[in-house]
Design a protein around this motif. Structure first.
Motif, PDB file in Angstrom:
ATOM      1  N   GLY A  95       0.858  -1.168   0.000  1.00  0.00           N
ATOM      2  CA  GLY A  95       0.000   0.000   0.000  1.00  0.00           C
ATOM      3  C   GLY A  95       0.900   1.225   0.000  1.00  0.00           C
ATOM      4  N   PRO A  96       0.400   2.403  -0.400  1.00  0.00           N
ATOM      5  CA  PRO A  96       1.263   3.593  -0.426  1.00  0.00           C
ATOM      6  C   PRO A  96       1.897   3.917   0.920  1.00  0.00           C
ATOM      7  CG  PRO A  96      -0.703   3.991  -1.721  1.00  0.00           C
ATOM      8  CD  PRO A  96      -0.912   2.671  -1.034  1.00  0.00           C
ATOM      9  N   LEU A  97       1.128   3.828   2.014  1.00  0.00           N
ATOM     10  CA  LEU A  97       1.695   4.110   3.329  1.00  0.00           C
ATOM     11  C   LEU A  97       2.740   3.073   3.710  1.00  0.00           C
ATOM     12  CD1 LEU A  97       1.933   5.552   6.019  1.00  0.00           C
ATOM     13  CD2 LEU A  97      -0.108   4.314   6.805  1.00  0.00           C
ATOM     14  N   THR A  98       2.428   1.796   3.516  1.00  0.00           N
ATOM     15  CA  THR A  98       3.410   0.773   3.875  1.00  0.00           C
ATOM     16  C   THR A  98       4.651   0.870   2.995  1.00  0.00           C
ATOM     17  OG1 THR A  98       2.029  -0.780   2.617  1.00  0.00           O
ATOM     18  CG2 THR A  98       1.950  -0.933   5.004  1.00  0.00           C
ATOM     19  N   TYR A  99       4.486   1.365   1.766  1.00  0.00           N
ATOM     20  CA  TYR A  99       5.659   1.573   0.917  1.00  0.00           C
ATOM     21  C   TYR A  99       6.588   2.640   1.512  1.00  0.00           C
ATOM     22  CZ  TYR A  99       8.802   3.599  -2.363  1.00  0.00           C
ATOM     23  OH  TYR A  99       9.953   4.114  -2.910  1.00  0.00           O
ATOM     24  N   VAL A 100       6.030   3.801   1.895  1.00  0.00           N
ATOM     25  CA  VAL A 100       6.914   4.856   2.408  1.00  0.00           C
ATOM     26  C   VAL A 100       7.578   4.417   3.718  1.00  0.00           C
ATOM     27  CG1 VAL A 100       5.666   6.714   1.236  1.00  0.00           C
ATOM     28  CG2 VAL A 100       5.084   6.161   3.604  1.00  0.00           C
ATOM     29  N   ILE A 101       6.885   3.579   4.500  1.00  0.00           N
ATOM     30  CA  ILE A 101       7.499   3.031   5.715  1.00  0.00           C
ATOM     31  C   ILE A 101       8.648   2.089   5.331  1.00  0.00           C
ATOM     32  CG2 ILE A 101       7.132   1.524   7.712  1.00  0.00           C
ATOM     33  CD1 ILE A 101       4.241   2.615   7.814  1.00  0.00           C
ATOM     34  N   ALA A 102       8.412   1.220   4.338  1.00  0.00           N
ATOM     35  CA  ALA A 102       9.451   0.289   3.889  1.00  0.00           C
ATOM     36  C   ALA A 102      10.629   1.041   3.275  1.00  0.00           C
ATOM     37  CB  ALA A 102       8.873  -0.700   2.883  1.00  0.00           C
ATOM     38  N   HIS A 103      10.344   2.104   2.547  1.00  0.00           N
ATOM     39  CA  HIS A 103      11.422   2.916   1.967  1.00  0.00           C
ATOM     40  C   HIS A 103      12.266   3.537   3.078  1.00  0.00           C
ATOM     41  CE1 HIS A 103      13.496   5.565  -0.854  1.00  0.00           C
ATOM     42  NE2 HIS A 103      13.261   6.559  -0.011  1.00  0.00           N
ATOM     43  N   GLU A 281       9.477   9.321  -5.915  1.00  0.00           N
ATOM     44  CA  GLU A 281       8.960  10.693  -5.893  1.00  0.00           C
ATOM     45  C   GLU A 281       7.438  10.746  -6.001  1.00  0.00           C
ATOM     46  OE1 GLU A 281      11.624   9.683  -7.691  1.00  0.00           O
ATOM     47  OE2 GLU A 281      13.040  10.672  -6.318  1.00  0.00           O
ATOM     48  N   ASP A 282       6.833   9.726  -6.586  1.00  0.00           N
ATOM     49  CA  ASP A 282       5.373   9.693  -6.734  1.00  0.00           C
ATOM     50  C   ASP A 282       4.663   9.609  -5.382  1.00  0.00           C
ATOM     51  OD1 ASP A 282       5.445   9.739  -9.559  1.00  0.00           O
ATOM     52  OD2 ASP A 282       5.825   7.586  -9.612  1.00  0.00           O
ATOM     53  N   TYR A 283       5.381   9.221  -4.337  1.00  0.00           N
ATOM     54  CA  TYR A 283       4.763   9.004  -3.020  1.00  0.00           C
ATOM     55  C   TYR A 283       5.163  10.063  -1.993  1.00  0.00           C
ATOM     56  CZ  TYR A 283       3.414   4.839  -5.370  1.00  0.00           C
ATOM     57  OH  TYR A 283       2.852   3.997  -6.294  1.00  0.00           O
ATOM     58  N   ALA A 284       5.620  11.213  -2.495  1.00  0.00           N
ATOM     59  CA  ALA A 284       6.043  12.301  -1.606  1.00  0.00           C
ATOM     60  C   ALA A 284       4.889  12.796  -0.738  1.00  0.00           C
ATOM     61  CB  ALA A 284       6.627  13.452  -2.424  1.00  0.00           C
ATOM     62  N   SER A 285       3.685  12.889  -1.304  1.00  0.00           N
ATOM     63  CA  SER A 285       2.542  13.397  -0.522  1.00  0.00           C
ATOM     64  C   SER A 285       2.135  12.408   0.567  1.00  0.00           C
ATOM     65  CB  SER A 285       1.345  13.679  -1.438  1.00  0.00           C
ATOM     66  OG  SER A 285       0.865  12.485  -2.041  1.00  0.00           O
ATOM     67  N   ILE A 286       2.293  11.106   0.297  1.00  0.00           N
ATOM     68  CA  ILE A 286       1.978  10.093   1.311  1.00  0.00           C
ATOM     69  C   ILE A 286       2.999  10.158   2.441  1.00  0.00           C
ATOM     70  CG2 ILE A 286       1.616   7.635   1.758  1.00  0.00           C
ATOM     71  CD1 ILE A 286      -0.468   8.913  -0.106  1.00  0.00           C
ATOM     72  N   ARG A 287       4.256  10.349   2.086  1.00  0.00           N
ATOM     73  CA  ARG A 287       5.284  10.488   3.128  1.00  0.00           C
ATOM     74  C   ARG A 287       4.998  11.710   4.000  1.00  0.00           C
ATOM     75  NH1 ARG A 287       9.942  12.663   4.875  1.00  0.00           N
ATOM     76  NH2 ARG A 287      11.471  11.188   5.757  1.00  0.00           N
ATOM     77  N   LYS A 288       4.594  12.804   3.362  1.00  0.00           N
ATOM     78  CA  LYS A 288       4.271  14.028   4.108  1.00  0.00           C
ATOM     79  C   LYS A 288       3.130  13.764   5.089  1.00  0.00           C
ATOM     80  CE  LYS A 288       3.022  18.878   3.361  1.00  0.00           C
ATOM     81  NZ  LYS A 288       2.699  19.911   2.326  1.00  0.00           N
ATOM     82  N   ALA A 289       2.113  13.013   4.640  1.00  0.00           N
ATOM     83  CA  ALA A 289       0.982  12.680   5.514  1.00  0.00           C
ATOM     84  C   ALA A 289       1.437  11.788   6.669  1.00  0.00           C
ATOM     85  CB  ALA A 289      -0.113  11.985   4.712  1.00  0.00           C
ATOM     86  N   ALA A 290       2.335  10.850   6.391  1.00  0.00           N
ATOM     87  CA  ALA A 290       2.840   9.949   7.433  1.00  0.00           C
ATOM     88  C   ALA A 290       3.657  10.713   8.467  1.00  0.00           C
ATOM     89  CB  ALA A 290       3.682   8.839   6.802  1.00  0.00           C
ATOM     90  N   VAL A 291       4.408  11.702   8.013  1.00  0.00           N
ATOM     91  CA  VAL A 291       5.164  12.549   8.944  1.00  0.00           C
ATOM     92  C   VAL A 291       4.198  13.350   9.811  1.00  0.00           C
ATOM     93  CG1 VAL A 291       6.700  14.549   9.098  1.00  0.00           C
ATOM     94  CG2 VAL A 291       7.237  12.686   7.507  1.00  0.00           C
ATOM     95  N   LYS A 292       3.163  13.880   9.193  1.00  0.00           N
ATOM     96  CA  LYS A 292       2.167  14.678   9.931  1.00  0.00           C
ATOM     97  C   LYS A 292       1.516  13.868  11.048  1.00  0.00           C
ATOM     98  CE  LYS A 292      -1.952  17.560   9.297  1.00  0.00           C
ATOM     99  NZ  LYS A 292      -2.861  18.201   8.293  1.00  0.00           N
ATOM    100  N   GLN A 293       1.293  12.597  10.806  1.00  0.00           N
ATOM    101  CA  GLN A 293       0.669  11.729  11.794  1.00  0.00           C
ATOM    102  C   GLN A 293       1.670  11.100  12.766  1.00  0.00           C
ATOM    103  OE1 GLN A 293      -2.359  12.837  11.773  1.00  0.00           O
ATOM    104  NE2 GLN A 293      -3.294  10.823  11.991  1.00  0.00           N
ATOM    105  N   GLY A 294       2.954  11.410  12.581  1.00  0.00           N
ATOM    106  CA  GLY A 294       3.967  10.874  13.478  1.00  0.00           C
ATOM    107  C   GLY A 294       4.364   9.446  13.191  1.00  0.00           C
ATOM    108  N   ILE A 295       3.939   8.920  12.026  1.00  0.00           N
ATOM    109  CA  ILE A 295       4.273   7.535  11.655  1.00  0.00           C
ATOM    110  C   ILE A 295       5.721   7.443  11.216  1.00  0.00           C
ATOM    111  CG2 ILE A 295       3.723   5.662  10.035  1.00  0.00           C
ATOM    112  CD1 ILE A 295       0.836   6.829  10.003  1.00  0.00           C
ATOM    113  N   ILE A 296       6.188   8.503  10.532  1.00  0.00           N
ATOM    114  CA  ILE A 296       7.573   8.619  10.120  1.00  0.00           C
ATOM    115  C   ILE A 296       8.146   9.881  10.744  1.00  0.00           C
ATOM    116  CG2 ILE A 296       9.092   9.099   8.154  1.00  0.00           C
ATOM    117  CD1 ILE A 296       7.302   7.343   6.451  1.00  0.00           C
ATOM    118  N   LYS A 297       9.361   9.787  11.264  1.00  0.00           N
ATOM    119  CA  LYS A 297      10.028  10.937  11.859  1.00  0.00           C
ATOM    120  C   LYS A 297      10.878  11.648  10.823  1.00  0.00           C
ATOM    121  CE  LYS A 297       8.403   9.652  15.859  1.00  0.00           C
ATOM    122  NZ  LYS A 297       7.237  10.352  16.447  1.00  0.00           N
ATOM    123  N   GLU A 298      10.850  12.963  10.842  1.00  0.00           N
ATOM    124  CA  GLU A 298      11.705  13.745   9.944  1.00  0.00           C
ATOM    125  C   GLU A 298      13.170  13.605  10.349  1.00  0.00           C
ATOM    126  OE1 GLU A 298      11.196  14.958   7.185  1.00  0.00           O
ATOM    127  OE2 GLU A 298       9.599  16.443   7.073  1.00  0.00           O
TER     128      GLU A 298
END
Length: 298
Positions: A95-103, A281-298
């Motif tokens: 899924g897009p979210l699980t992809y940005v986490i895996a990345h 790069e296609d998943y930049a907006s999903i990464r931004k959303a994940a950061v906003k929710q605290g799922i990924i740390k900057e």
């Protein structure tokens, strides 16, 4: 002299054997062009319904790549992320979210995504039963104390991440234990959410738009009993990603094979009309959303 000659011969033989076994040339498990390629897949629909399509895809990839290919369906999103993280698989359908986490965790690289009606985008929907008085998300927010709300899997982009941000911005949701709704639940899957709404077990639910449309078209849910009351902005479709060490030649081969897939059973298993190339790069907006929710740390 014979002893020196024997030692020299042994050294030459060892060097030759090392050269012949010279390691993995393309990032897949094992050595050389014939080694096994392992793929992990999250279920776009129930595992049993996907099995025939996965068997076909496995044979297609094996034939086209001239190597053994193994496709395993994982029961949940996190399982396939961890499999990539520990190098247990060479490629995965995320899924897009699980992809940005895996990345973030393992450097996984998106190379392919699916097309739905010719477009590489989908939406998060919020749906309700046709008999409820609610016609918009504004109605839901105003009446939140009366609403039983359902998310899908906690790691789902359209079933959890994107709708939770929208509800947070509207001031009615922070977490499962901190919200303004009558109840909050996680159904675990998109089809379970749709059925919960259809059966009036919950009031409103969040769901992947492409899967929702597929469920209606297949008759698994009754479209005339449901209504869409909110739609997110465009989200880039589910990616196929590879291990960070995969050779570029193998990546190009995989991209070409997927783009050429026309088999309806394979496409239908993913609710797709085709496949197209994708990048991180296609998943930049999903990464931004994940950061906003605290799922990924900057």
């Amino acid at each position: 002299m014979k002893k020196v000659t024997s030692i020299l011969f042994a050294v030459i033989l060892l060097v030759a054997l090392a050269a012949c076994g010279g390691g993995n040339s393309d990032g897949a498990s094992g050595d050389g062009d014939k080694e096994k390629l392992t793929i992990g897949v999250i279920p776009a629909q129930t595992e049993g319904e996907m099995q025939g399509a996965m068997d076909k895809l496995q044979k297609l990839l094996s034939d086209e790549l001239d190597r053994s290919v193994s496709i395993e369906t994982y029961p949940d999103y996190n399982g396939v992320v961890e499999a990539m993280n520990y190098d247990n698989i060479d490629m995965a359908f995320f899924g897009p979210l699980t992809y940005v986490i895996a990345h973030e965790k393992s450097g996984a690289k998106a190379i392919i995504t699916q097309l739905v009606d010719g477009e590489p985008f989908y939406h998060s929907f919020m749906i309700t039963h046709k008999d409820t008085p609610y016609e918009s998300l504004d109605d839901i927010v105003k009446n939140s104390k009366k609403v039983d709300f359902a998310f899908g899997d906690p790691s789902s982009t359209s079933g959890s991440l994107i709708p939770s941000i929208e509800l947070k911005d509207r001031g009615v949701y922070t977490s499962q234990s901190d919200h303004e709704f009558k109840t909050i639940r996680f159904t675990g899957s998109h089809d379970a959410t749709a059925l919960s709404i259809q059966n009036q077990e919950v009031t409103v639910g969040a769901i992947d738009s492409a899967i929702y449309n597929q469920l209606v078209e297949s008759g698994k849910i009754k479209g005339d009993k449901l209504k869409v009351i909110w739609k997110s902005e465009e989200l880039f479709q589910y990616p196929w990603a590879v291990n960070k060490n995969m050779d570029e030649d193998l990546i190009k081969k995989l991209q070409n094979i997927f783009v050429d897939i026309k088999d309806e059973e394979i496409l239908n298993a993913f609710g797709a009309s085709g496949f197209t190339k994708a990048s991180n790069e296609d998943y930049a907006s999903i990464r931004k959303a994940a950061v906003k929710q605290g799922i990924i740390k900057e």
